[in-house]
Design an enzyme around this catalytic site. Structure first.
Site, PDB file in Angstrom:
ATOM      1  N   VAL A   1      -3.214  -7.427  -1.734  1.00 45.95           N
ATOM      2  CA  VAL A   1      -2.644  -8.324  -0.398  1.00 45.95           C
ATOM      3  C   VAL A   1      -3.727  -9.124   0.089  1.00 45.95           C
ATOM      4  O   VAL A   1      -3.442 -10.105   0.848  1.00 45.95           O
ATOM      5  CB  VAL A   1      -2.470  -7.299   0.930  1.00 45.95           C
ATOM      6  CG1 VAL A   1      -1.350  -6.356   0.308  1.00 45.95           C
ATOM      7  CG2 VAL A   1      -3.724  -6.496   1.318  1.00 45.95           C
TER       8      VAL A   1
ATOM      9  N   TYR B   1     -12.742  -2.602  12.460  1.00 43.67           N
ATOM     10  CA  TYR B   1     -11.564  -1.979  12.284  1.00 43.67           C
ATOM     11  C   TYR B   1     -10.685  -2.267  13.542  1.00 43.67           C
ATOM     12  O   TYR B   1      -9.499  -2.676  13.373  1.00 43.67           O
ATOM     13  CB  TYR B   1     -11.495  -0.507  11.701  1.00 43.67           C
ATOM     14  CG  TYR B   1     -10.417   0.147  11.528  1.00 43.67           C
ATOM     15  CD1 TYR B   1      -9.611  -0.325  10.110  1.00 43.67           C
ATOM     16  CD2 TYR B   1      -9.715   0.891  12.467  1.00 43.67           C
ATOM     17  CE1 TYR B   1      -8.420   0.242  10.054  1.00 43.67           C
ATOM     18  CE2 TYR B   1      -8.452   1.767  12.192  1.00 43.67           C
ATOM     19  CZ  TYR B   1      -7.631   1.364  10.791  1.00 43.67           C
ATOM     20  OH  TYR B   1      -6.560   1.927  10.534  1.00 43.67           O
TER      21      TYR B   1
ATOM     22  N   GLY C   1       0.707  -1.113  -0.082  1.00 50.92           N
ATOM     23  CA  GLY C   1      -0.003   0.018  -0.065  1.00 50.92           C
ATOM     24  C   GLY C   1       0.857   1.358  -0.087  1.00 50.92           C
ATOM     25  O   GLY C   1       0.616   2.065   0.724  1.00 50.92           O
TER      26      GLY C   1
ATOM     27  N   ILE D   1      -4.225  10.568  11.445  1.00 52.60           N
ATOM     28  CA  ILE D   1      -3.001  11.066  10.475  1.00 52.60           C
ATOM     29  C   ILE D   1      -3.783  11.648   9.312  1.00 52.60           C
ATOM     30  O   ILE D   1      -4.802  10.880   8.702  1.00 52.60           O
ATOM     31  CB  ILE D   1      -2.233  10.151   9.842  1.00 52.60           C
ATOM     32  CG1 ILE D   1      -1.685   9.042  11.134  1.00 52.60           C
ATOM     33  CG2 ILE D   1      -0.999  10.651   9.207  1.00 52.60           C
ATOM     34  CD1 ILE D   1      -1.026   9.822  12.214  1.00 52.60           C
TER      35      ILE D   1
ATOM     36  N   SER E   1      -3.016   0.414  14.556  1.00 53.10           N
ATOM     37  CA  SER E   1      -3.616   1.918  14.663  1.00 53.10           C
ATOM     38  C   SER E   1      -3.988   2.019  16.257  1.00 53.10           C
ATOM     39  O   SER E   1      -3.976   1.208  17.034  1.00 53.10           O
ATOM     40  CB  SER E   1      -5.112   1.780  13.903  1.00 53.10           C
ATOM     41  OG  SER E   1      -6.116   2.699  14.498  1.00 53.10           O
TER      42      SER E   1
ATOM     43  N   SER F   1       1.251   3.532  -2.409  1.00 49.10           N
ATOM     44  CA  SER F   1       0.745   4.423  -3.412  1.00 49.10           C
ATOM     45  C   SER F   1       0.325   5.905  -2.989  1.00 49.10           C
ATOM     46  O   SER F   1       0.359   6.877  -3.628  1.00 49.10           O
ATOM     47  CB  SER F   1      -0.097   3.953  -4.520  1.00 49.10           C
ATOM     48  OG  SER F   1      -1.347   3.202  -3.729  1.00 49.10           O
ATOM     49  N   ARG F   2      -0.374   5.819  -1.683  1.00 52.10           N
ATOM     50  CA  ARG F   2      -0.842   7.257  -1.237  1.00 52.10           C
ATOM     51  C   ARG F   2      -0.474   7.043   0.422  1.00 52.10           C
ATOM     52  O   ARG F   2       0.015   6.135   0.966  1.00 52.10           O
ATOM     53  CB  ARG F   2      -2.361   6.839  -1.260  1.00 52.10           C
ATOM     54  CG  ARG F   2      -2.782   6.881  -3.011  1.00 52.10           C
ATOM     55  CD  ARG F   2      -4.249   7.253  -3.135  1.00 52.10           C
ATOM     56  NE  ARG F   2      -4.947   5.713  -2.813  1.00 52.10           N
ATOM     57  CZ  ARG F   2      -5.613   5.581  -1.839  1.00 52.10           C
ATOM     58  NH1 ARG F   2      -6.142   6.495  -1.105  1.00 52.10           N
ATOM     59  NH2 ARG F   2      -6.292   4.366  -1.661  1.00 52.10           N
TER      60      ARG F   2
ATOM     61  N   ALA G   1     -11.077  -4.343  15.630  1.00 51.20           N
ATOM     62  CA  ALA G   1     -10.727  -5.854  15.974  1.00 51.20           C
ATOM     63  C   ALA G   1      -9.711  -6.443  15.146  1.00 51.20           C
ATOM     64  O   ALA G   1      -8.665  -6.964  15.162  1.00 51.20           O
ATOM     65  CB  ALA G   1     -11.999  -6.590  15.680  1.00 51.20           C
TER      66      ALA G   1
ATOM     67  N   ASN H   1       1.658  -2.180   5.472  1.00 49.86           N
ATOM     68  CA  ASN H   1       0.886  -0.774   5.477  1.00 49.86           C
ATOM     69  C   ASN H   1      -0.274  -0.949   5.114  1.00 49.86           C
ATOM     70  O   ASN H   1      -1.204  -0.034   5.446  1.00 49.86           O
ATOM     71  CB  ASN H   1       1.847   0.041   4.760  1.00 49.86           C
ATOM     72  CG  ASN H   1       1.038   1.450   4.841  1.00 49.86           C
ATOM     73  OD1 ASN H   1       0.746   2.326   5.805  1.00 49.86           O
ATOM     74  ND2 ASN H   1       0.517   1.712   3.398  1.00 49.86           N
TER      75      ASN H   1
END
Ligand code: NDP
Length: 254
Positions: free
Chosen positions: A71, A162, A21, A195, A149, A23-24, A164, A97
């Site tokens: 992924v 998320y 991940g 972020i 996170s 690209s951004r 979990a 990531n």
């Protein structure tokens, strides 16, 4: 033993990293930070060809390669790691990531919201670790950094799926660190707070000042601030750290 009077040398130059991940957002910042330290960096993305191309085009002097790999696809993950090893020789650092959010209150969560989050945030990490670890084991060295996170430890409305997934990553990180310690492979996680990326845009728009007022540093974080922590955990400066979850959240968790 390190010499504390010698200039600090991160030991990253000439090594190879794979960032999922990239690209951004946070992933892109990690790619650029590691490549700027002399690493040969391969990153994956899933759909945004334009963003992936921009990372390469805007960093013409850095060694960066983009590969389109979901992924969630274990065969593709294995192939991606093998191709990278064929191309650059080996894999020294893996940064897991890539991640997604599908926030909603529990009764409203669809099966797809669970599937997308668990398959990307958990299975994606398993897929890339299973593919990369044999290469690291044979060299008896390596670093794995999982992007977790603050939600993995701090409750959040609408974030059960998320949270979990990120709690699972914290647990996964500790067990894998125990499993791989004897092979001198260090495994850690970085847990960002809020972020400023596309992922958090909707939450930030809806929250107004509500979130920042609860952050000790009274502001959101930048992708570069996560990348700096990842850089540290990839470097020789963190040689005695494993199985840890490093919060980079401006004090949000407290
Ligand atoms: P973004 O949404 O800005 O970027 C996500 C990146 O992951 C993109 O490169 C995207 O590729 C890639 N990606 C998504 N799904 C897949 C997949 N199935 N296979 C391969 N690549 C995929 O996210 P952030 O930069 O904000 O987040 C990065 C990580 O940080 C995530 O793990 C997230 O959970 C975590 N995090 C983020 C926080 C935040 O506030 N932003 C807070 C705490 C943790 P493409 O461009 O092709 O879509």
């Amino acid at each position: 033993m390190s010499d504390t009077t010698a200039p600090i040398e991160p030991g990253l130059s000439g090594k190879n990293a794979l960032v999922t991940g990239g690209s951004r957002g946070i992933g892109r910042a990690i790619v650029e930070r590691l490549a700027s330290s002399g690493m040969d960096v391969t990153f994956t993305y899933v759909s945004n060809d334009e963003a992936a191309k921009a990372v390469i085009d805007e960093n013409p002097d850095l060694k960066i390669t983009a590969v389109k790999v979901d992924v969630r696809d274990s065969d593709a993950a294995r192939q991606c790691v093998e191709d990278m090893a064929d191309r650059v020789g080996t894999i020294d650092v893996l940064v897991n990531n890539a991640g997604v959010v599908r926030d909603n209150l529990l009764p409203m969560l669809e099966d797809d919201d669970l599937k997308a989050v668990f398959e990307t945030n958990i299975e994606g990490v398993f897929n890339f670790c299973r593919a990369a670890v044999p290469f690291m084991m044979s060299k008896r060295s390596g670093r794995i950094i999982n992007i977790s996170s603050v939600s993995g430890e701090k409750g959040g409305r609408g974030q059960t799926n998320y949270a979990a997934s990120k709690g699972a990553i914290n647990a996964f990180t500790k067990s894998l660190a125990v499993e791989l310690g004897r092979r001198k492979i260090l495994v850690n996680a970085v847990a960002p707070g809020v972020i400023e990326t596309e992922m958090s845009q909707e939450v930030r728009d809806l929250a107004g000042d509500e979130i920042t007022s609860n952050i000790v540093l009274k502001r959101y974080g930048q992708p570069s601030e996560i990348a700096n922590a990842v850089w540290f955990l990839c470097s020789d400066l963190s040689s005695y750290i494993t199985g840890q979850v490093l919060s980079v959240d401006g004090g949000f968790k407290m």
